[in-house]
Motif scaffolding. Sequence first.
Motif, mmCIF file in Angstrom:
data_model
loop_
_atom_site.group_PDB
_atom_site.id
_atom_site.type_symbol
_atom_site.label_atom_id
_atom_site.label_comp_id
_atom_site.label_asym_id
_atom_site.label_seq_id
_atom_site.Cartn_x
_atom_site.Cartn_y
_atom_site.Cartn_z
ATOM 1 N N ARG A 118 -34.591 44.411 -73.337
ATOM 2 C CA ARG A 118 -34.052 44.255 -74.698
ATOM 3 C C ARG A 118 -34.292 45.509 -75.540
ATOM 4 O O ARG A 118 -33.375 46.011 -76.184
ATOM 5 N N ARG A 154 -28.633 36.712 -83.180
ATOM 6 C CA ARG A 154 -30.060 36.923 -83.456
ATOM 7 C C ARG A 154 -30.381 38.403 -83.306
ATOM 8 O O ARG A 154 -30.145 38.983 -82.234
ATOM 9 N N LEU A 167 -38.676 41.618 -69.823
ATOM 10 C CA LEU A 167 -37.750 41.108 -70.850
ATOM 11 C C LEU A 167 -37.627 42.079 -72.018
ATOM 12 O O LEU A 167 -36.519 42.478 -72.401
ATOM 13 N N PHE A 168 -38.777 42.473 -72.584
ATOM 14 C CA PHE A 168 -38.706 43.392 -73.715
ATOM 15 C C PHE A 168 -38.328 44.797 -73.243
ATOM 16 O O PHE A 168 -37.715 45.564 -73.975
ATOM 17 N N GLU A 200 -28.945 36.031 -70.059
ATOM 18 C CA GLU A 200 -30.020 35.138 -69.601
ATOM 19 C C GLU A 200 -29.824 33.730 -70.159
ATOM 20 O O GLU A 200 -29.497 33.565 -71.331
ATOM 21 N N TYR A 259 -41.545 40.478 -83.037
ATOM 22 C CA TYR A 259 -41.479 40.722 -81.606
ATOM 23 C C TYR A 259 -41.727 42.187 -81.254
ATOM 24 O O TYR A 259 -42.084 42.514 -80.143
ATOM 25 N N ASP A 285 -35.088 33.024 -82.736
ATOM 26 C CA ASP A 285 -35.725 32.358 -81.596
ATOM 27 C C ASP A 285 -35.912 30.869 -81.900
ATOM 28 O O ASP A 285 -35.627 30.009 -81.065
ATOM 29 N N ARG A 340 -25.891 33.821 -79.038
ATOM 30 C CA ARG A 340 -26.136 32.510 -78.429
ATOM 31 C C ARG A 340 -25.102 31.496 -78.905
ATOM 32 O O ARG A 340 -25.198 30.958 -80.004
HETATM 33 C C1 IPM Z 1 -36.022 33.465 -75.941
HETATM 34 C C2 IPM Z 1 -37.454 33.283 -75.510
HETATM 35 C C3 IPM Z 1 -38.205 34.599 -75.669
HETATM 36 C C4 IPM Z 1 -38.054 35.061 -77.097
HETATM 37 C C5 IPM Z 1 -39.693 34.559 -75.294
HETATM 38 C C6 IPM Z 1 -39.877 34.189 -73.870
HETATM 39 C C7 IPM Z 1 -40.382 35.848 -75.636
HETATM 40 O O1 IPM Z 1 -38.026 32.247 -76.236
HETATM 41 O O2 IPM Z 1 -35.328 34.312 -75.348
HETATM 42 O O3 IPM Z 1 -35.567 32.777 -76.852
HETATM 43 O O4 IPM Z 1 -38.630 34.462 -77.990
HETATM 44 O O5 IPM Z 1 -37.330 36.003 -77.317
#
Ligand code: IPM
Length: 318
Positions: free
Chosen positions: A93, A129, A89-90, A232, A136, A199, A103
């Motif tokens: 990103r 966001r 994920l990171f 996602e 993070y 988040d 979002r």
């Molecule tokens: C989101 C999720 C992620 C985040 C987690 C899984 C790290 O909660 O995409 O909102 O906080 O970015």
Amino acid sequence: MKKIAIIPGDGIGKEVTREVRQLLDVYRRDAGLPIELWDLNLGADRYLSAGLTMPEDVLSTIGKDCQAVFLGALGDPRVPGHEHARDILFGLRFGLDLYANIRPVRALDDRLVPLKGKRAEQIDFVVFRENTEGAYANIGGQLRRGTADEVLWLRVFREVRELYPEIESDHMYVDALCLRMVQAPEEFQVIVTNNLFGDIVTDLAAALQGGLGMAASANVHAANGEAVAMFEPVHGSAPALAGKDVANPFAAFLTTGMMLGHLGWPGEERRIESAVARAIAERQCTPDVGGSLGTRAAGARLREQIQRSFQGTPVPQG
Ligand code: IPM
Ligand code: MG
């Protein structure tokens, strides 16, 4: 031809991604949409069997050759440290510098709004966001380092708002924002916030639109649509629900709509959203949003409806 990498991930991520993949096949086969799908077997299973999380060469190929990535969800109790989730994920990103996490928060039916006296039309805003900084990225400790305004949000906000006097804007602290989002969600059209607050407020926002099963997201680098972007559903992998055919596939479908819109087919984003709204209205959906269908059946019904709608408004080619 647009190339889309698909990462099902873990838990219910795999189940909703299977539904999305079939929808993309419908688009490719029945509507002739010029998309190529690249299935990437990455997630906890691959990590546990082969030690692979997000290989460097895969990430660079995505950056070079793909226009979009669809990611199901990550998280598996067999990997309590979440190291594969972090790398994937990171990795996407941060590695692709997808600095904006977009979002949309739109309630598609009055029935989904949990606030007394509020209607669906009163829940319609978008959260932007910041997606690559803050706690993070392990730089939360630098807040106000050196000077009182190291993070600079307010100063930049004031500078930018001067450039767009026709746009009404206001600064709010996050606690007040949460209060207002519940008391008067109709006041908001756009919320711009940092990574950690984003988040938190997007989960609160998801509750306003019917829960995490309805919340879509895009991770993008630039507004010009040329850089690769990652899409996602906001829900996680929900290990407790995995394998039970109960996950709501609609967040993943709405996310697919955002992806097709980003790739140059905004009409398809609207088509998918209308099909989802209709399915909710007709209760052809999973129990979390008032239906009694399983993941597969809700997915199949939605695809049929989309297929039928091709007869009415054909999909633009190219
Ligand atoms: C989101 C999720 C992620 C985040 C987690 C899984 C790290 O909660 O995409 O909102 O906080 O970015
Ligand atoms: Mg979240």
